[in-house]
Scaffold this active site. Structure first.
Site, PDB file in Angstrom:
ATOM      1  N   ALA A  88       5.624   7.798  -9.899  1.00  0.00           N
ATOM      2  CA  ALA A  88       5.069   8.439  -8.699  1.00  0.00           C
ATOM      3  C   ALA A  88       3.910   7.640  -8.135  1.00  0.00           C
ATOM      4  CB  ALA A  88       4.638   9.863  -9.008  1.00  0.00           C
ATOM      5  N   GLY A  89       4.015   6.321  -8.219  1.00  0.00           N
ATOM      6  CA  GLY A  89       3.057   5.489  -7.503  1.00  0.00           C
ATOM      7  C   GLY A  89       3.547   5.326  -6.066  1.00  0.00           C
ATOM      8  N   GLY A  90       3.024   4.326  -5.392  1.00  0.00           N
ATOM      9  CA  GLY A  90       3.392   4.118  -3.992  1.00  0.00           C
ATOM     10  C   GLY A  90       4.894   3.948  -3.802  1.00  0.00           C
ATOM     11  N   ALA A  91       5.524   3.113  -4.629  1.00  0.00           N
ATOM     12  CA  ALA A  91       6.950   2.840  -4.450  1.00  0.00           C
ATOM     13  C   ALA A  91       7.784   4.082  -4.738  1.00  0.00           C
ATOM     14  CB  ALA A  91       7.388   1.688  -5.360  1.00  0.00           C
ATOM     15  N   ASP A 137       7.605   0.424 -19.081  1.00  0.00           N
ATOM     16  CA  ASP A 137       8.672   1.410 -19.326  1.00  0.00           C
ATOM     17  C   ASP A 137       9.950   1.093 -18.542  1.00  0.00           C
ATOM     18  OD1 ASP A 137       6.200   2.439 -20.116  1.00  0.00           O
ATOM     19  OD2 ASP A 137       6.875   4.510 -19.926  1.00  0.00           O
ATOM     20  N   HIS A 184      -5.341 -12.236 -12.224  1.00  0.00           N
ATOM     21  CA  HIS A 184      -6.213 -12.139 -11.058  1.00  0.00           C
ATOM     22  C   HIS A 184      -7.498 -12.884 -11.393  1.00  0.00           C
ATOM     23  CE1 HIS A 184      -8.708 -10.444  -7.894  1.00  0.00           C
ATOM     24  NE2 HIS A 184      -7.661  -9.855  -7.365  1.00  0.00           N
ATOM     25  N   ARG A 229      -4.178 -16.765  -5.756  1.00  0.00           N
ATOM     26  CA  ARG A 229      -4.799 -16.250  -6.979  1.00  0.00           C
ATOM     27  C   ARG A 229      -4.583 -17.155  -8.185  1.00  0.00           C
ATOM     28  NH1 ARG A 229      -3.518  -9.775  -6.244  1.00  0.00           N
ATOM     29  NH2 ARG A 229      -5.187  -9.440  -4.749  1.00  0.00           N
ATOM     30  N   LEU A 249       1.080  -3.772  -1.998  1.00  0.00           N
ATOM     31  CA  LEU A 249       1.106  -2.473  -1.321  1.00  0.00           C
ATOM     32  C   LEU A 249       2.199  -2.452  -0.247  1.00  0.00           C
ATOM     33  CD1 LEU A 249      -2.677  -1.485  -1.073  1.00  0.00           C
ATOM     34  CD2 LEU A 249      -0.937  -0.547  -2.588  1.00  0.00           C
TER      35      LEU A 249
END
Lengths: 255, 617
Positions: free
Chosen positions: B17-20, B216, B237, B315, B421
């Site tokens: 249930a993150g952004g994607a 996972d 990073h 980066r 994002l």
């Protein structure tokens, strides 16, 4: 002051609901630790099944709320160097779950009530065309509210809920902030004032500012969100001139 | 004895249930599919909240010279030409509308003086491109999707962890999960399953990832027969906190450098001028004066007329530069570099970088408006993941989709900041759309009780190991090992050792004991997470061992230069056969001709700009 090597005692809630009790632990501290590091160390070294809810350990997700030495705060943003100064040498640091929500186990509580209330709040209702236009000053008013990390420490501290348990009548500070964020959005068209008064019970808050005091995101919950909403409710329902104007014109009041 | 479990039926199950995951679920539900989200955490807590700097999309609000072609070029170049060009094309073309759509769902991005979404500069992006909200853009995006998602009729299972994908023949037909709160078991029948589980960076001890980042989805995909690509490419990073030890690894946004932050070593030298790689030669400022002029221009809202500071190189380049400075004995007191933004003044810092200010003040006792930060590399993102079809996001196993960090292809050997994002919302939408489409013609799969009982049995194994080690200790040691041996600079010797060590961790994991209760038992969850972590660490190590060159997020001390002839055109594919993790190489598919033309066009534009800037000084 370096904490490296210092032996520290803790008292931590263990168990489920009414069967829980405070248990004693001792660990050796390291430099720069936060309270959550200590809880993890106890879990890794002594109590594998110690329950603690956490995600980011960087103060951004709002998962690890607890009451540390009686003060509600995030375990990940509370430094041991500060906490040890709150107790006398040799005395334990006291860590308990948030007390306003139903207890699940150890440091974990059931915060689902907050999600149930959020579900009742209508989503934003703005223009259908893309590329919304509004300026930074208008954005500033709302962005402040959107810094909320949903740690629910404000809800835990609010005496309308903690002491008076008015969970059915009052939305709680977190969700009033959410309502304020929509209500003050420059392009939201939804009329939210009636439900802010009735269903979400903004008038129950009597402005003790406890919620603002514990907010780790520094949101001025009382002054910027709740008082503003209260004023809008007052304007709508209790201002006699407004009422006459509305009756005469049958117009909705715009703010 | 057979364990009880609950059964559910859905068209589309989204795991994560993150952004994607949220974006995928919204799209699936809007396409008419009966949709559920299963998440390990509470809603709105996923790792997306930690994204800081912004969301890359060629909106052309901050600089009209931008456009999808430039974004496409920048993404491909940043990936060292290994990205799936078709994904990069979709991404560059669709990101602007996905961002504008977020605004309509309530996201309040920072504004330009023309009242539109503002955009900031980031490494590798030719123009200011990142829609942002101060330095808390991820929080804004996840909250927006959460507030939209709860009104779409999606069922949300919070604090449920998926441990097994159900299969019927070669297709995925559902999944099995346990609940954190009470340790009960649940089986879901689904016509399509979308993995949106994020990354793997918890397998390194210095990382910016939340506890959920235990690979996972990578593991579930691998176990169910799907293929992974690019697993050797891990983004370290360049700027994580280095002091005090307990906060080591916490992210310091690239936005600090986008806002004019300067990197210096212990001699006070701005060392990035000395680390410009050949492929970026001429793209960046060559003097401090030119850098300063660029910062002055962009912070005052003007179009840049000179080149950007070398601090804004990609980066991989900046991380390796800091690493080299520390190794050469020019590091900061706690083994990093200095990052200074104090010249921007307190007011600008509190407006543009409020959470950085707060984070350093609270956790390190440093006031970044007055003094420099100490920063160093931190494991941040895995470019590798489930091999998916560019258009549909379906994996090589029918019915199994993947999007966001768990999927792979958009970022190749190195991801540009801000492209994650936008990845979430572009490919989250696509995954949801095609998962729903796929589900339309299918009958509801029947839950295979035997498979469910087997999965439950595996989940319960740790409770049988009375007297065994605390899983938390194994977890920590595994992370230390990966940090030491499969870190930012790699050698064959250490990678070989890591492979051996992982076998040892596997046997220790199998004997670990979490205590007896199934109720919110952190140790039990760790014991299970360790299974993914060992397998995924193995996949990353095997791929790193195989790629005998240095490129992007993979650096071999024994093969320090890129091998463009072979590895520049080759991908490592990881798969599982007879319970064993294996590797093979696939060629990179040649770019479509019109896209090659687009790249040429942009290259020429950049060369012209560089000539102008060089002449202007």
């Amino acid at each position: 002051m370096s904490l490296k090597g210092k032996k520290q005692n803790f008292k931590i809630t263990r168990g489920e609901g009414e069967d829980s009790s405070m248990q004693d632990y001792e660990i050796e501290l390291d430099e720069g630790m936060v309270v959550l590091d200590c809880v993890h160390r106890i879990q890794y070294e002594q109590e594998p099944d110690l329950a603690v809810r956490w995600n980011c350990k960087a103060g951004k997700c709002g998962s690890c709320s607890a009451e540390i030495n009686g003060r509600p705060r995030l375990m990940c943003m509370t430094r041991m160097s500060d906490v040890v100064q709150e107790v006398d040498e040799g005395e334990p640091i006291d860590i308990r779950p948030m007390q306003t929500f139903p207890h699940i186990k150890d440091l974990v509580t059931d915060v689902s009530w907050n999600y149930d209330v959020a579900q009742k709040i209508k989503p934003i209702n703005g223009p259908e065309e893309m590329n919304w236009e509004f300026n930074q000053m208008e954005a500033d008013r709302v962005q402040h509210f959107r810094e909320c990390i949903e740690c629910f420490l404000c809800v835990n501290t609010c005496h309308v809920l903690r002491d008076h348990e008015l969970f059915d009548d009052f939305a709680g500070p977190r969700n009033l902030v959410r309502l304020a964020q929509y209500e003050m959005h420059p392009l939201d068209l939804e009329d939210r004032i009636p439900e802010i008064k009735k269903e979400f019970g903004v008038e129950y808050c009597n402005i003790t500012r406890c919620c603002t005091e514990v907010c780790p995101a520094g949101i001025q919950i009382t002054d910027d969100a709740i008082i503003q909403l209260k004023e809008r409710v007052v304007d709508r329902y209790y201002d006699p001139l407004q009422r006459i104007w509305r009756t005469l014109t049958r117009q909705k009041v715009r703010y | 004895m057979a364990e009880d479990f609950k059964k559910y039926e859905y068209d589309v199950i989204v795991i994560g249930a993150g952004g994607a995951g949220l974006r995928a679920a919204i799209e699936a539900a809007r396409s008419g599919a009966k949709t559920a989200i299963i998440t390990k955490s509470l809603l709105g807590k996923a790792h997306t909240v930690m994204a800081e700097g912004g969301c890359a999309a060629a909106l052309q609000n901050a600089d009209p010279r931008d456009g999808w072609k430039v974004h496409f070029h920048d993404t491909m170049k940043g990936s060292k030409w290994l990205a799936n060009w078709q994904m990069a094309e979709y991404h560059a073309k669709e990101a602007p509308d996905r961002v504008r759509e977020l605004e309509q769902w309530g996201a309040v991005f920072d504004r330009t003086n023309k009242n539109l979404i503002n955009q900031r500069n980031f490494g590798g992006h030719t123009f200011p491109r990142l829609a942002h909200v101060g330095d808390a853009t991820g929080l804004e995006i996840i909250r927006t999707l959460q507030e939209r998602g709860i009104h779409e009729g999606i069922d949300i299972f919070m604090e449920y962890t998926v441990r097994h994908l159900l299969k019927e023949g070669d297709r995925v037909t559902g999944c099995v999960a346990y609940t954190r709160v009470d340790g009960d078991f649940h089986a879901f029948s689904a016509k399509s399953v979308v993995l949106a589980t994020g990354g793997i960076t918890r397998v390194w001890s210095v990382c910016s990832g939340s506890w959920e980042y235990t690979g996972d989805g990578h593991a579930l995909a691998l176990w169910s027969g799907a293929e992974l690509r690019d697993m050797e490419f891990v983004q370290f990073h360049p700027t994580g906190m280095v002091w005090p030890p307990s906060v080591r690894g916490i992210l310091v946004t690239e936005g600090v450098r986008g806002e004019g932050g300067r990197l210096t070593n212990s001699d006070g030298v701005r060392f990035m001028f000395d680390y410009v790689p050949e492929m970026f030669a001429g793209d960046h400022a060559e003097t401090i004066e030119e850098s300063d002029q660029w910062v002055e221009e962009v912070v005052s809202g003007k179009l840049a007329t000179v080149r950007r500071p070398p601090e804004l190189l990609t980066r991989d380049v900046v991380a390796k530069a800091i690493n080299s400075e520390v190794k050469a004995g020019r590091g900061s007191p706690h083994g990093g570099a200095f990052l200074d933004i104090s010249h921007r003044g307190e007011e600008a810092i509190l407006k543009k970088l409020p959470s950085m200010h707060h984070q350093f003040k609270e956790l390190a006792g440093v006031d970044i408006s007055k003094e420099p930060m100490e920063v160093g590399p931190t494991a941040h993102y895995v470019m590798g993941g489930v091999l998916v079809d560019a258009e549909t996001q379906e994996s090589t196993v029918p019915g199994l989709f993947a999007c966001g960090e768990v999927a792979s292809g958009l970022h190749g050997a190195n991801r540009l900041g801000g492209n994650s994002l936008s990845d979430l919302i572009v490919f989250g939408k696509r995954a949801g759309e095609f998962a729903a489409k796929r589900a339309k013609d299918l009958a509801q799969p029947v839950i295979d009780e035997t498979q469910v009982q087997q999965a439950i049995e595996v989940m319960l194994e740790p409770f049988g190991n009375k007297g065994g080690e605390n899983p938390g200790l194994i977890y920590d040691e595994l992370r230390d090992m990966m940090q030491a041996k499969v870190g930012i600079i790699r050698t064959k010797e250490e990678l070989d050792e890591a492979i051996e060590d992982l076998k040892n961790f596997e046997s220790r994991r199998l004997a670990s004991y979490p205590g007896s209760s199934r109720k919110y038992n952190s140790g039990w969850h760790q014991a299970l997470d360790l299974k993914n972590m060992v397998d995924i660490s193995y996949a990353a190590t095997l791929a790193a061992l195989t790629r005998e060159e240095s490129r992007g997020g993979h650096t071999r001390d024994d093969f320090p230069v890129p091998d463009d002839e072979y590895w520049g055109k080759t991908l490592n594919i990881i798969y599982m056969e007879d319970g064993e993790i294996k590797i093979r190489q696939d060629p990179v598919i040649e770019m479509r001709e019109d896209l090659q033309d687009a790249i040429k066009e942009v290259k020429q534009m950049i060369a012209e700009r560089a000539a102008e800037a060089g002449g202007g000084n």
